[in-house]
Design an enzyme around this catalytic site. Structure first.
Site, mmCIF file in Angstrom:
data_model
loop_
_atom_site.group_PDB
_atom_site.id
_atom_site.type_symbol
_atom_site.label_atom_id
_atom_site.label_comp_id
_atom_site.label_asym_id
_atom_site.label_seq_id
_atom_site.Cartn_x
_atom_site.Cartn_y
_atom_site.Cartn_z
ATOM 1 N N ARG A 53 0.847 -1.201 0.000
ATOM 2 C CA ARG A 53 0.000 0.000 0.000
ATOM 3 C C ARG A 53 0.881 1.250 0.000
ATOM 4 O O ARG A 53 0.540 2.266 -0.572
ATOM 5 C CB ARG A 53 -0.956 -0.014 1.205
ATOM 6 C CG ARG A 53 -1.821 1.216 1.286
ATOM 7 C CD ARG A 53 -3.100 1.062 2.137
ATOM 8 N NE ARG A 53 -3.063 0.098 3.181
ATOM 9 C CZ ARG A 53 -2.478 0.268 4.380
ATOM 10 N NH1 ARG A 53 -1.873 1.398 4.668
ATOM 11 N NH2 ARG A 53 -2.500 -0.691 5.275
ATOM 12 N N TYR A 105 -16.544 17.483 -15.276
ATOM 13 C CA TYR A 105 -17.048 16.113 -15.379
ATOM 14 C C TYR A 105 -18.003 15.888 -14.196
ATOM 15 O O TYR A 105 -17.652 16.225 -13.047
ATOM 16 C CB TYR A 105 -15.861 15.131 -15.347
ATOM 17 C CG TYR A 105 -16.281 13.726 -15.009
ATOM 18 C CD1 TYR A 105 -17.106 13.001 -15.861
ATOM 19 C CD2 TYR A 105 -15.890 13.134 -13.815
ATOM 20 C CE1 TYR A 105 -17.522 11.716 -15.540
ATOM 21 C CE2 TYR A 105 -16.290 11.847 -13.482
ATOM 22 C CZ TYR A 105 -17.109 11.150 -14.349
ATOM 23 O OH TYR A 105 -17.518 9.897 -14.025
ATOM 24 N N ASP A 177 -7.493 19.616 -14.275
ATOM 25 C CA ASP A 177 -7.811 18.275 -14.765
ATOM 26 C C ASP A 177 -7.488 18.283 -16.262
ATOM 27 O O ASP A 177 -8.191 18.910 -17.062
ATOM 28 C CB ASP A 177 -9.298 17.967 -14.508
ATOM 29 C CG ASP A 177 -9.676 16.547 -14.926
ATOM 30 O OD1 ASP A 177 -9.014 15.999 -15.831
ATOM 31 O OD2 ASP A 177 -10.635 15.993 -14.369
HETATM 32 C C1 LIG Z 1 -12.398 14.923 -17.179
HETATM 33 C C2 LIG Z 1 -12.564 13.743 -16.243
HETATM 34 N N1 LIG Z 1 -12.005 13.793 -15.042
HETATM 35 C C3 LIG Z 1 -12.126 12.761 -14.175
HETATM 36 C C4 LIG Z 1 -12.844 11.634 -14.496
HETATM 37 C C5 LIG Z 1 -12.979 10.510 -13.504
HETATM 38 O O1 LIG Z 1 -12.111 9.465 -13.836
HETATM 39 P P1 LIG Z 1 -12.345 7.912 -13.493
HETATM 40 O O2 LIG Z 1 -13.540 7.456 -14.264
HETATM 41 O O3 LIG Z 1 -11.062 7.275 -13.899
HETATM 42 O O4 LIG Z 1 -12.579 7.840 -12.023
HETATM 43 C C6 LIG Z 1 -13.441 11.543 -15.751
HETATM 44 C C7 LIG Z 1 -14.224 10.347 -16.119
HETATM 45 O O5 LIG Z 1 -14.878 10.299 -17.133
HETATM 46 C C8 LIG Z 1 -13.292 12.637 -16.659
HETATM 47 O O6 LIG Z 1 -13.864 12.622 -17.871
#
Ligand SMILES: Cc1ncc(COP(=O)(O)O)c(C=O)c1O
Length: 386
Positions: A53, A105, A177
């Protein structure tokens, strides 16, 4: 990233950083270490690994590789993109305030509003494409601005240099992001951001076969906090998933080039189709932020949204696609087509979607790397159903 590494091109780093041949056998593919624990020679004497971990050699290699691709000092990987975003948020404390893009998202505001708000964190949503709105939302207790650019699914951009300038003047960190663009087309840390997060599930892995998330850091303290969170909260990425991403990133550069070529062609086709009522793609010259896109990104990528007019029309066409697959997610080699209102943004609710402009007729496409004429013919015959 060492100074020597910095001199190497992106594709070279993707293939070689952290991916050096195995010192024991010379294997060119990083070995997968599926172990939960490591033998110790005596009390307190080990080879740098105690418990999986906390650390794992396959994971170390991936973290080194992804840090190099984003130009960070290090990175930490997590079990999914959401686990990575959760780790970032839990670096802060009850009473801390976070400013977020209003068109993230859908899973991100779900985590913020329905989980973390219960622990006393405060969230404000603003249109981060307007830097003045970001500046006005900063409070005494604001610790972070969380930005997605381009946004999902409206493909609106935020000016990262302008945002980091106003945030840093007020000692607020900027986290980006970068899932939609990948480090190949957008380098937020070079534009001033403090951390970058990805769902590696998407372009970084690129083959729709494993979930993952990464946070890339610019400061030692961030890295230490995230390493502590890996150990304390345990949402780590398995060695096999780490290996899948290490394999995937080897072709990131060539995949992104093809995604971009195909994306431009599909966006052009959709923009000229009489049944399509609007196309959201930063590579189109009529995109309101096309100039910013050219300045901030080195390609436009392959994420496109378009308007079919109604839920009925969207469903009629989505039932007909054959080369494109109707599915959630994005960034794989295969073209995936989805319906934001009932999929990625269902959790936002009808009022929330209306506020940000996500309609029931909107369709999002993640253009893959198939022969582009096949993708276009498929969309053409599917649009005939409307
Ligand atoms: C822009 C964005 N950030 C974060 C995520 C979340 O990622 P995960 O599905 O790997 O948890 C997504 C998922 O579609 C995404 O499109």
């Amino acid at each position: 990233m060492t100074a020597k590494e910095k001199e190497k091109g992106f594709a070279t780093r993707a293939i070689h950083v952290g991916q050096e041949p195995d010192p024991l056998t010379g294997a060119v593919s990083v070995p997968i270490y599926p172990t939960s624990t490591y033998v110790q020679e005596e009390i307190g004497k080990n080879r740098g690994y105690e418990y999986a971990r906390v650390s794992n050699p396959t994971r170390d290699r991936l973290e080194e590789n992804l840090a190099s691709l984003e130009g960070g000092i290090g990175s930490k990987v997590f079990a999914s993109g959401m686990a990575a975003i959760n780790a970032i948020a839990t670096m802060f404390q009850s009473g801390d305030h976070v400013i977020c893009g209003h068109n993230l998202y859908g899973g991100t505001p779900r985590l913020f509003n329905q989980v973390l708000a219960n622990f006393g964190m405060e969230f404000t949503y603003v249109d981060t494409s307007d830097v003045n709105k970001v500046e006005r939302a900063i409070r005494k207790n604001t610790r972070m601005v969380f930005v997605e650019t381009p946004t999902n699914p409206l493909m609106a951009l935020s000016d990262l240099q302008a945002i980091t300038k106003v945030c840093h003047a007020r000692k607020v960190e900027v986290v980006v992001d970068n899932t939609f663009m990948s480090p190949y087309f957008q380098q937020p840390l070079a534009l001033g951001a403090d951390m970058v997060v990805h769902s590696t599930t998407k372009f970084l892995n690129g083959h729709s076969d494993g979930l993952g998330g990464v946070v890339v850091c610019t400061k030692k303290e961030q890295l230490e906090k995230l390493a502590f969170l890996q150990k304390a909260a345990g949402a780590i990425l398995s060695p096999f998933e780490c290996w899948l991403i290490l394999r995937g990133v080897k072709t990131l550069a060539v995949r992104m080039e093809q995604h971009d070529r195909n994306g431009r062609a599909v966006a052009g086709f959709l923009a000229n189709h009489k049944k399509v009522r609007g196309v959201f793609y930063p590579g189109l010259s009529d995109h309101p932020q096309h100039e910013l896109a050219k300045r901030q990104m080195s390609g436009f990528g392959s994420m496109i949204s378009f308007e079919t007019g109604s839920l009925k029309n969207a469903n009629k066409m989505l039932r007909k696609v054959r080369v494109c697959s109707l599915a959630e997610s994005l960034g794989g080699v295969e073209t995936l087509i989805s319906h934001p209102a009932t999929m990625t943004h269902a959790a936002v609710g009808p009022d929330g979607r209306k506020k940000i402009g996500i309609t029931d007729g909107m369709v999002r496409i993640s253009v893959g790397v198939e022969v582009v004429d096949d993708i276009i013919s498929d969309l053409d015959q599917a649009l005939d159903a409307i």
